[in-house]
Design a protein around this motif. Structure first.
Motif, PDB file in Angstrom:
ATOM      1  N   PHE A 131       0.837  -1.199   0.000  1.00  0.00           N
ATOM      2  CA  PHE A 131       0.000   0.000   0.000  1.00  0.00           C
ATOM      3  C   PHE A 131       0.872   1.249   0.000  1.00  0.00           C
ATOM      4  N   GLU A 132       1.862   1.274   0.891  1.00  0.00           N
ATOM      5  CA  GLU A 132       2.723   2.459   1.001  1.00  0.00           C
ATOM      6  C   GLU A 132       3.574   2.666  -0.244  1.00  0.00           C
ATOM      7  N   GLN A 133       3.969   1.605  -0.910  1.00  0.00           N
ATOM      8  CA  GLN A 133       4.703   1.752  -2.171  1.00  0.00           C
ATOM      9  C   GLN A 133       3.817   2.378  -3.236  1.00  0.00           C
ATOM     10  N   ALA A 134       2.538   2.025  -3.228  1.00  0.00           N
ATOM     11  CA  ALA A 134       1.607   2.534  -4.228  1.00  0.00           C
ATOM     12  C   ALA A 134       1.073   3.922  -3.893  1.00  0.00           C
ATOM     13  N   PHE A 135       0.827   4.202  -2.601  1.00  0.00           N
ATOM     14  CA  PHE A 135       0.110   5.415  -2.231  1.00  0.00           C
ATOM     15  C   PHE A 135       0.854   6.332  -1.267  1.00  0.00           C
ATOM     16  N   GLY A 136       2.022   5.938  -0.809  1.00  0.00           N
ATOM     17  CA  GLY A 136       2.768   6.754   0.139  1.00  0.00           C
ATOM     18  C   GLY A 136       2.609   6.257   1.566  1.00  0.00           C
TER      19      GLY A 136
END
Length: 112
Positions: A85-90
């Motif tokens: 998730f963090e790779q995709a959305f920060g």
């Protein structure tokens, strides 16, 4: 006489595949904003709770009981999905000072 459709001989089915049924009611999901976890030597109990501002009572929307081994797998799966998730959305911004229960809820009800 009608025959059930035969599987295509060119397709191979994964012998480890699991057929999972998801009812319409469960597919809708439940909104929760609090989870409480308890455990014994043989199980973990996770209560998913909806806590609403201004209300003194919260309602458990779902209770999940799992083995310690499944709890560890769930922990790993959540960690992996948070990374994706963090790779995709920060980066997910976590609160520095986690508020004590009941997390600021229970104050005055807003007025319109």
């Amino acid at each position: 006489m009608n025959q059930p459709p035969q599987p295509d001989s060119n397709t191979t089915q994964d012998p480890n595949a699991i057929n999972i049924e998801l009812s319409e009611e469960i597919a809708e999901g439940e909104y929760v904003n609090l989870a409480m976890i308890a455990h014994s030597s043989s199980e973990f109990v996770v209560d998913f709770i909806r806590l609403m501002p201004g209300l003194p009572k919260a309602k458990v929307k779902a209770r999940i009981v799992i083995t310690p081994e499944h709890a560890k797998r769930l922990h790993a799966a959540l960690g992996e999905n948070i990374e994706r998730f963090e790779q995709a959305f920060g980066t997910i911004k976590a609160q520095q000072d986690v508020p004590s229960y009941p997390m600021g809820f229970g104050g005055k009800i807003g007025e319109a």
